[in-house]
Design an enzyme around this catalytic site. Sequence first.
Site, short mmCIF file in Angstrom:
data_model
loop_
_atom_site.label_atom_id
_atom_site.label_comp_id
_atom_site.label_asym_id
_atom_site.label_seq_id
_atom_site.Cartn_x
_atom_site.Cartn_y
_atom_site.Cartn_z
N GLY A 224 0.82 -1.21 0.00
CA GLY A 224 0.00 0.00 0.00
C GLY A 224 0.85 1.24 0.00
N GLY A 227 2.39 5.66 4.48
CA GLY A 227 1.57 6.36 5.49
C GLY A 227 0.18 5.81 5.70
N THR A 228 -0.07 4.59 5.18
CA THR A 228 -1.42 4.07 5.33
C THR A 228 -1.55 3.16 6.55
OG1 THR A 228 -0.78 2.45 3.69
CG2 THR A 228 -2.20 4.24 2.97
N GLU A 445 -9.90 32.27 -10.61
CA GLU A 445 -10.55 31.38 -9.65
C GLU A 445 -12.06 31.43 -9.80
OE1 GLU A 445 -8.80 29.23 -8.18
OE2 GLU A 445 -6.87 30.15 -8.63
#
Length: 623
Positions: A224, A227-228, A445
Amino acid sequence: MNKKIILCLSVGAALFLGFAGFNVYLTETRPDPAIAPVGTQVMPMGEFMEGVRRSDFTDGRIGYLPGSQGLAEVRATRGGLPHLQENGSLALSTVKSTGRLTEADVQALREKRFLEGDLNFVRGGTAPKAFRDYALPVVDAITQILGLALLFTVVGLILHRLLGRNNAFAAKVFTPVNSTVKFSAVAGCNEAKEEVTEIVEFLKSPERFRATGARMPKGVLLVGPPGTGKTMLAKAVAGEANAKFYSLSGSDFVELYVGVGASRVRALFKEARRHAPSIIFIDEIDAVGRQRSTGAAGNQEHEQTLNALLVEMDGFASDEAVVVFAATNRADVIDKALQRPGRFDRQVFVGLPDLKGREDILRVHAHAVKLDESVDLNDVAKATSGFSGADLANLVNEGALHAARRNATTVLRQDLEEARDKISWGRENGSMLTAEDRKIVSHHEAGHALMQVLSGDGSVKLHKVTIIPRGQSLGSTHFSPERDVCNFSKSQILARIWCLMGGRVAEEIALGSITNGASADIQQASSLARQMVFEWGMSSFGFLALSKPDASEALASAQTIYEAEQHVKTLLAEQYRHTTEQLQRYRSALDAIAEALMEKETISGDDVQEIVSRTSILEEIAA
Ligand code: ADP
């Protein structure tokens, strides 16, 4: 090996060698008692002096008889090697004479470096030694010791520096930790947790599994993105099962010296088995477990290490309470040999958390901080799509830091929002926009935001629009998906493209000139359009795959690819036209949003909705 040990060893070695040298020196300078002067031959002075002039004698002494002019006793060693006597000892023969020495004799004796003294000295006493004679050996020895110590220290330090912690001579010590992590701390990956629960059972009571003859997995490959929570999951298994946890990184095994990595692997497994139940966690297994190359010499170490790992995994019986967890974010590069039965035969996928997962993870980490009651973690989870567990942990912490900077006691929604923006876009960089820039950025924007509203895509909510520069960008429009989207329809993808184009088109319509601010938008829109044609069969080009999903390999002829590219261009041109028409038509709304931005810098999605309703386009859209 640390510096202190090296230093001690060097000094020790130097002292030892220094003293050894000193001893040799002393033995050399001390007369050898086994060689005794024996058999003194007395000869007339004339004959003695002839011997002196012929250099028959190697060293000698003159002893003057007290009070008598020129009368002296002379004694010398006859040149040559010591000879063996009948009693077995070595002897030097000496020669002696007594008589009057002429001026010329004295001259000749002095030339031959005869020592002069009183009679006593000649007859066996020792010459009064100068201080130099005593001091020299000592000074010599000290310099020798210091010199050697210096040399060894320097060499030691250089070796230490060169080898660093990869010191081939240093055996790596593996110290296990007692993990305190429990499953409850790992949130948002329930399937992965379920898959490893069985291992906890096994580690707790291996005999139960032994009895049924069931074969437990020896290795679990956690796959994975970073940081999972892969490391956390392995730790939690150890924590739940009360097993020792050995953690190291694949790169720890990849050594400068061939064979060191392999011996480390062996040492590690030996330790782990001794302390079973235990878990070995190898992070970044791809560093060792990469597919073996085709014999490049540089990879010898790699292969030895990998082989050692395979041998060790094959070597322990499956009822031994040792389980190896390995983590990687690239399952595709892992050597197939590692995934054979009896090795890492179980793969557990730990993916990025979904909406519910993010909320759960936020809840776990929110325990550590004081969240204000008004904060809705579900909202935060919605605004953090794509965040990993580590990102979310970071978000909560950053939020708390932000609150502390405000001197507040609780963390508010705005603190978490600031943290989120900082993590995904970078810090507010405080650069001052000129009035002209503000105008451009506001319209840009506003174009994005308005196109989002006009597209009518309800799956993505306009979160906020801002012209506060952050990281690399001068302004930004934030969206938050209402739910996790797994499938994107063609209309949703087109809506995304319109929204991306909105920025540039707005500049063009409202200001009559364009800027480079749309560069990232162009990249994204092009990439989407390309995927629509090449991979997803969403253009008039039809249901035909033209490249592999990662665009790594073309699946069609150059001619077909060329034609497909023309389709990408047409598709983009059509969308650009559509966007232009829309923004021209709702120009008043566009200007109103831009005005609001110039005035307030940041406006919420709801504000935009409100402006749009005010300019009464909504009815028009509905009609
Ligand atoms: P990985 O090994 O997958 O790179 P880690 O397990 O080292 O990730 O995660 C790093 C940190 O992120 C953890 O210490 C934890 O604080 C947080 N974290 C990651 N995933 C989760 C999760 N599923 N639940 C709770 N916290 C998580």
